[in-house]
Structures are given as structure tokens and as C-alpha cells.
Design a protein around this motif. Structure first.
Motif, PDB file in Angstrom:
ATOM      1  N   ILE A 173       0.830  -1.216   0.000  1.00 24.78           N
ATOM      2  CA  ILE A 173       0.000   0.000   0.000  1.00 24.78           C
ATOM      3  C   ILE A 173       0.860   1.260   0.000  1.00 24.78           C
ATOM      4  N   ASP A 174       2.041   1.217   0.647  1.00 29.62           N
ATOM      5  CA  ASP A 174       2.902   2.413   0.679  1.00 29.62           C
ATOM      6  C   ASP A 174       3.291   2.826  -0.735  1.00 29.62           C
ATOM      7  N   HIS A 175       3.683   1.836  -1.549  1.00 28.41           N
ATOM      8  CA  HIS A 175       4.073   2.141  -2.934  1.00 28.41           C
ATOM      9  C   HIS A 175       2.890   2.735  -3.696  1.00 28.41           C
ATOM     10  N   GLU A 176       1.722   2.141  -3.529  1.00 27.57           N
ATOM     11  CA  GLU A 176       0.531   2.611  -4.257  1.00 27.57           C
ATOM     12  C   GLU A 176       0.217   4.070  -3.914  1.00 27.57           C
ATOM     13  N   LEU A 177       0.294   4.398  -2.630  1.00 28.96           N
ATOM     14  CA  LEU A 177      -0.014   5.764  -2.183  1.00 28.96           C
ATOM     15  C   LEU A 177       1.081   6.747  -2.594  1.00 28.96           C
ATOM     16  N   GLU A 178       2.340   6.311  -2.569  1.00 23.36           N
ATOM     17  CA  GLU A 178       3.440   7.188  -2.992  1.00 23.36           C
ATOM     18  C   GLU A 178       3.293   7.565  -4.463  1.00 23.36           C
ATOM     19  N   VAL A 179       2.950   6.597  -5.301  1.00 19.34           N
ATOM     20  CA  VAL A 179       2.788   6.873  -6.737  1.00 19.34           C
ATOM     21  C   VAL A 179       1.598   7.819  -6.954  1.00 19.34           C
ATOM     22  N   THR A 180       0.513   7.596  -6.227  1.00 19.78           N
ATOM     23  CA  THR A 180      -0.668   8.467  -6.347  1.00 19.78           C
ATOM     24  C   THR A 180      -0.312   9.893  -5.936  1.00 19.78           C
ATOM     25  N   TYR A 181       0.402  10.012  -4.824  1.00 18.82           N
ATOM     26  CA  TYR A 181       0.790  11.330  -4.309  1.00 18.82           C
ATOM     27  C   TYR A 181       1.673  12.080  -5.318  1.00 18.82           C
ATOM     28  N   VAL A 182       2.735  11.414  -5.797  1.00 15.78           N
ATOM     29  CA  VAL A 182       3.677  12.101  -6.695  1.00 15.78           C
ATOM     30  C   VAL A 182       3.036  12.380  -8.049  1.00 15.78           C
ATOM     31  N   SER A 183       2.117  11.519  -8.506  1.00 17.54           N
ATOM     32  CA  SER A 183       1.471  11.778  -9.806  1.00 17.54           C
ATOM     33  C   SER A 183       0.638  13.071  -9.748  1.00 17.54           C
ATOM     34  N   LEU A 184       0.058  13.375  -8.587  1.00 17.46           N
ATOM     35  CA  LEU A 184      -0.672  14.644  -8.431  1.00 17.46           C
ATOM     36  C   LEU A 184       0.296  15.796  -8.153  1.00 17.46           C
ATOM     37  N   LEU A 185       1.312  15.544  -7.325  1.00 17.29           N
ATOM     38  CA  LEU A 185       2.266  16.587  -6.934  1.00 17.29           C
ATOM     39  C   LEU A 185       3.033  17.144  -8.139  1.00 17.29           C
ATOM     40  N   ALA A 186       3.427  16.258  -9.076  1.00 22.18           N
ATOM     41  CA  ALA A 186       4.261  16.679 -10.219  1.00 22.18           C
ATOM     42  C   ALA A 186       3.427  17.047 -11.445  1.00 22.18           C
ATOM     43  N   SER A 187       2.110  17.077 -11.277  1.00 16.90           N
ATOM     44  CA  SER A 187       1.226  17.197 -12.457  1.00 16.90           C
ATOM     45  C   SER A 187       1.331  18.539 -13.182  1.00 16.90           C
ATOM     46  N   ARG A 188       1.916  19.535 -12.511  1.00 14.61           N
ATOM     47  CA  ARG A 188       2.059  20.838 -13.185  1.00 14.61           C
ATOM     48  C   ARG A 188       3.365  20.911 -13.981  1.00 14.61           C
ATOM     49  N   GLN A 189       3.931  19.766 -14.300  1.00 16.16           N
ATOM     50  CA  GLN A 189       5.143  19.728 -15.131  1.00 16.16           C
ATOM     51  C   GLN A 189       4.879  20.368 -16.501  1.00 16.16           C
ATOM     52  N   GLU A 190       5.963  20.591 -17.239  1.00 11.35           N
ATOM     53  CA  GLU A 190       5.852  21.413 -18.460  1.00 11.35           C
ATOM     54  C   GLU A 190       5.688  20.599 -19.741  1.00 11.35           C
ATOM     55  N   LYS A 191       5.748  19.269 -19.662  1.00 11.69           N
ATOM     56  CA  LYS A 191       5.771  18.473 -20.893  1.00 11.69           C
ATOM     57  C   LYS A 191       4.381  18.181 -21.444  1.00 11.69           C
ATOM     58  N   ILE A 192       3.445  17.842 -20.556  1.00 13.54           N
ATOM     59  CA  ILE A 192       2.087  17.483 -20.986  1.00 13.54           C
ATOM     60  C   ILE A 192       1.094  18.357 -20.234  1.00 13.54           C
ATOM     61  N   ALA A 193       0.168  18.952 -20.953  1.00  5.70           N
ATOM     62  CA  ALA A 193      -0.870  19.766 -20.296  1.00  5.70           C
ATOM     63  C   ALA A 193      -1.996  18.835 -19.841  1.00  5.70           C
ATOM     64  N   PHE A 194      -2.193  18.739 -18.519  1.00  7.68           N
ATOM     65  CA  PHE A 194      -3.252  17.882 -17.973  1.00  7.68           C
ATOM     66  C   PHE A 194      -4.503  18.704 -17.664  1.00  7.68           C
ATOM     67  N   SER A 195      -5.640  18.217 -18.144  1.00  8.70           N
ATOM     68  CA  SER A 195      -6.917  18.840 -17.781  1.00  8.70           C
ATOM     69  C   SER A 195      -7.345  18.322 -16.410  1.00  8.70           C
ATOM     70  N   LYS A 196      -8.423  18.895 -15.857  1.00 11.43           N
ATOM     71  CA  LYS A 196      -8.937  18.402 -14.558  1.00 11.43           C
ATOM     72  C   LYS A 196      -9.343  16.942 -14.672  1.00 11.43           C
ATOM     73  N   ASP A 197      -9.958  16.579 -15.798  1.00  8.29           N
ATOM     74  CA  ASP A 197     -10.354  15.183 -16.001  1.00  8.29           C
ATOM     75  C   ASP A 197      -9.134  14.263 -16.088  1.00  8.29           C
ATOM     76  N   ASP A 198      -8.081  14.736 -16.765  1.00  4.75           N
ATOM     77  CA  ASP A 198      -6.850  13.932 -16.870  1.00  4.75           C
ATOM     78  C   ASP A 198      -6.324  13.582 -15.479  1.00  4.75           C
ATOM     79  N   LEU A 199      -6.338  14.565 -14.577  1.00  2.00           N
ATOM     80  CA  LEU A 199      -5.824  14.336 -13.228  1.00  2.00           C
ATOM     81  C   LEU A 199      -6.651  13.288 -12.493  1.00  2.00           C
TER      82      LEU A 199
END
Length: 438
Positions: free
Chosen positions: A54-80
Motif C-alpha cells: 500500500i505504501d508504494h501505491e499511495l506514494e505513486v498516487t501522491y507524486v502523480s498529483l504533486l508533479a502534475s504541473r510539469q511542463e511536458k504534458i498539459a493535464f486537464s482536470k479530467d486527466d488528473l
């Protein structure tokens, strides 16, 4: 950046990011809690000693939201929202018979679980897109695994009204999956210091039934592949996370590389015969020495947690005359200690409750604890020499049987050589309990 040590604190951090990203509706919080409950009910919570808990699952979920404002791909609210759900369930394989999740089992579960289906419907998300994202996290993304995943992703796109005739959106989802797959590989190493990273590496090795000699070598290869083959996406994600997390990640990479250099130096010295490994039977006066006990305890702590038997009584057991102990020293009987083998009467150990050893209580069986060596000294035959010395000592003390744990393949190889027999098999680790006649 703090290291998130438990499920509760990770949950709070994820909830905070969900608020920042305007996740409306209780269904997303329900999904988070449902995931935690599912992992814990399947004994895949924080106590499960495997990388994919579960720790790995939650870490990946956390970082996928935390880093989502990166500059390579524009994510919409639905994408997130799609990334959030895919990250939460990307490794959930409740029937696992090896630690590495099987993507098809994951997809079968999320397709058939009634509660999860309801939550996805309430969130107004398309299950086929979630499946496509999870399939894109297949690792390694190469060869037959990649080909098979691509075929399945094509089918997901065909099944979805949103993607069927929209090539541009299909490509966007593939890019989202690429982002998620690299987050999957970076997150755990960015959320803690090197000791956490080494523990993760040991967990991975133990759960995948690797020899300890592969831990550092495989970790270096893993990071080199990540930084060389996924350069663009790695740089993008690392740039988007806080500075301390970036530092954690690169400190870990450099530390593994430094240890690997030391390993190569040790192996070179051994092969040039500049270094000899000497198995040594230790006398009781040495075993009572506090510095000696501390040296052995430090090596003991390098073992993966499930292999640290009777940890609380470790130092005390060294003075027990029933304990058989020998060490591996460098270049002579007074040299630096780089490993040890230790064990005692079977009855002195509390082993896994699944084990039913018919000889328990008869006083005829010695239990050999997992061999302990310093990092860098595995694979140089010192372990097997200590084991043989231990068996000779057990024989002189009139024991009839020796039991221990070893990798399944190692035990199979001993069936002909030593008449070894399996007593209890354990999955997913394939680190099994066996017996030999002395």
C-alpha cells in the motif's frame, strides 16, 4: 520534505492535493479509503514485506498529483482524475503468486469489483481509459511485454466511445500513461533518504527471490536505464517536484553507484587473491565482547527484515552455549568481520505459524538462521563455506537434522547434493523452509 512513514500521513497529503486540484465529490475520497482497506484486507498493507504494498501505491498516487504541473504534458482536470484512479490501483493484484503485479490480474480486478465500478461511474470516468493507463505502466516497456500491452491498449481504445475515433486523444492518453510509468519508478526514491531506498531495494530483491548479490548491481542498472532511456520524462518530473525530493532521488542514485564501485573493488581484490575470506569458529570469550556483538549486530541489520530472526534477543543469544556461531573474516582469524552464520536448537525459534515441523520438540534439529554478509561480499563463496562449517559443528553436537530458509531454486539444487527436502513453501517470496539430514 518529510518522509511519509505511514498510510495515515500519506492519505492526508493526497487529500490535500485533491482539494488543490478541485476533485469534487465524495467518490474520490471513498476510492482512496477503499484502496487502503483492500490492500490491508489482502495483507498487502505496510506490513507486507514486498515492494508492491500500500505504501508504494499511495506514494505513486501522491507524486502523480504533486508533479502534475510539469511542463511536458498539459493535464486537464479530467486527466488528473484519470491519473489519480489509475495510480491508486495500478499494482493491485490480490491473487499475486509473485510480488511483481500482473497487469491482467489488476485489470480483471478493477473490471469485476462491483464497489469500484460504482465509484468510477459516480466519478463519471471511463473504465477503458483507466485500464489503458495501467497497461502503459507495464515494466519493462520493451519486447513482448510491450507488444502485448499495446494490443490490449488498442482494444481499450476500441471499447471506449471517447477514444474510438479520436487518434489525438489516444496519443494524449499514451503520454499520460508514459508520465505515470516514470512517476511509478521515481516516487518511492524521492520520498525518503538512502536508508529508505536501500530498504526498498532489499524488499524488491526479497519479494522477487533474488540473490542478495544482485541488490546493488540491479539497482544501479535500474537507475541508469531510467535516466538514460527515459531522460526527457525523468527530467520533467524531477523538475516539477520539491527540491528536497530531487535531492533525495539523486543522493540515492549516487549512493548506489558508490556502493557498486566498492563491490567491484572487493571482487577485483578477491580475484587477484589480494583478499582471502576465512571462516572462523568464535570462542565464548570473544562472543561476550561488546565490540564483537556490535559488529555482528550491524551486519545482521543489513538483512531484509523478514530474515532478522529473534532480533530482540540477538546479542543475548551470542552468549548462549547452545548457539552455534562462526564468522567470516578478512585475510586471517583476527581480520575484519564481514559475515557470520548463526543458529541454535529449533525449539528456541518462533518461526512462521504456517510451518509444521514434525521434529519440533524432539531436540534433534538445529535451525540455521539466514546467512549474514556485508554488502559487497555476497557471491564470493564465503557464505557457503560458513554454512559447511556450521553443518560440521552441528554434526559434532549430535544433531540429526538442519532446517533453514533459502531461495526455492537453491533448495532444488540441494535435493541431489544434500538430500534436501521442502518442508513449507511460501509465495510470493519463494523463500522456503527446508530440511537436510546431517
Amino acid at each position: 520534505m518529510q518522509q511519509y512513514a505511514n498510510t495515515h500521513s500519506m492519505r492526508n497529503e493526497i487529500l490535500s492535493l485533491m482539494v488543490q486540484n478541485e476533485f469534487e465529490g465524495d467518490c474520490f475520497v471513498e476510492m482512496l479509503d477503499y484502496t487502503i482497506d483492500l490492500f490491508e484486507s489482502q495483507v498487502l498493507g505496510s506490513d507486507y514485506y514486498g515492494y508492491h504494498n500500500i505504501d508504494h501505491e499511495l506514494e505513486v498516487t501522491y507524486v502523480s498529483l504533486l508533479a502534475s504541473r510539469q511542463e511536458k504534458i498539459a493535464f486537464s482536470k479530467d486527466d488528473l482524475k484519470y491519473l489519480y484512479v489509475a495510480a491508486l490501483f495500478h499494482d493491485f493484484d490480490p491473487q499475486k503468486n509473485v510480488d511483481k503485479p500482473h497487469e491482467e490480474s489488476v485489470l480483471r480486478f478493477i473490471s469485476m469489483d462491483k464497489k469500484l465500478r460504482e465509484l468510477i461511474t459516480t466519478a463519471n470516468l471511463d473504465l477503458e481509459i483507466i485500464k489503458a493507463l495501467i497497461l502503459r505502466t507495464t515494466y519493462p516497456w520493451a519486447g513482448k511485454l510491450k507488444e502485448k500491452a499495446q494490443e490490449q491498449i488498442k482494444q481499450c481504445f476500441q471499447n471506449s466511445d471517447l477514444t474510438r475515433n479520436d487518434q489525438k486523444y489516444q496519443q494524449h492518453i499514451m503520454d499520460m500513461g508514459w508520465y505515470l510509468s516514470v512517476v511509478d519508478r521515481i516516487s518511492g526514491y524521492a520520498l525518503g533518504d538512502f536508508s529508505k531506498a536501500m530498504e526498498m531495494a532489499k524488499m524488491n530483491a526479497h519479494a522477487l527471490a533474488w540473490s542478495p548479490s544482485l541488490i546493488v548491481r540491479s539497482s544501479v542498472a535500474y537507475f541508469e536505464e531510467l535516466l538514460n532511456k527515459e531522460t526527457d520524462m525523468s527530467k520533467t518530473i524531477l523538475k516539477a517536484i520539491p527540491k528536497q525530493m530531487r535531492k533525495n532521488f539523486f543522493d540515492t542514485v549516487l549512493s548506489f553507484m558508490k556502493i557498486r564501485q566498492q563491490e567491484i573493488r572487493i571482487q577485483a581484490d578477491y580475484s587477484y587473491e589480494n583478499l582471502k575470506l576465512v571462516p572462523t569458529i568464535e570462542n565464548m570469550s570473544m562472543r561476550k565482547d561488546e565490540n564483537f556483538k556490535d559488529a555482528l549486530y550491524d551486519i545482521f541489520l543489513e538483512l531484509p527484515r523478514p530474515l532478522q530472526f529473534e532480533k530482540e534477543k540477538f546479542k543475548e543469544s551470542l552468549e548462549d552455549p547452545q548457539t552455534i556461531l562462526n564468522t567470516l573474516r578478512l585475510n586471517g582469524k583476527d581480520g575484519e568481520i564481514v559475515g557470520f552464520s548463526k543458529g541454535g536448537p529449533l525449539e528456541k525459534y518462533k518461526l512462521r505459524e504456517e510451518i509444521r515441523d514434525e521434529n519440533y520438540g524432539l531436540g534433534n534439529t538445529i535451525f540455521l538462521e539466514p546467512l549474514a554478509l556485508k554488502m559487497g561480499y555476497w557471491g564470493l563463496k564465503g557464505g557457503s563455506e560458513m554454512r559447511h562449517l556450521f553443518i560440521m559443528q552441528a554434526h559434532s553436537m549430535k544433531y540429526r537434522y538442519l532446517t533453514s530458509f533459502a531461495l526455492r531454486d537453491v533448495i532444488r539444487a540441494r535435493i541431489t547434493k544434500e538430500q534436501a527436502e521442502f518442508v513449507t513453501l511460501f509465495d510470493p517470496e519463494r523463500w522456503d523452509y527446508y530440511r537436510i539430514k546431517i
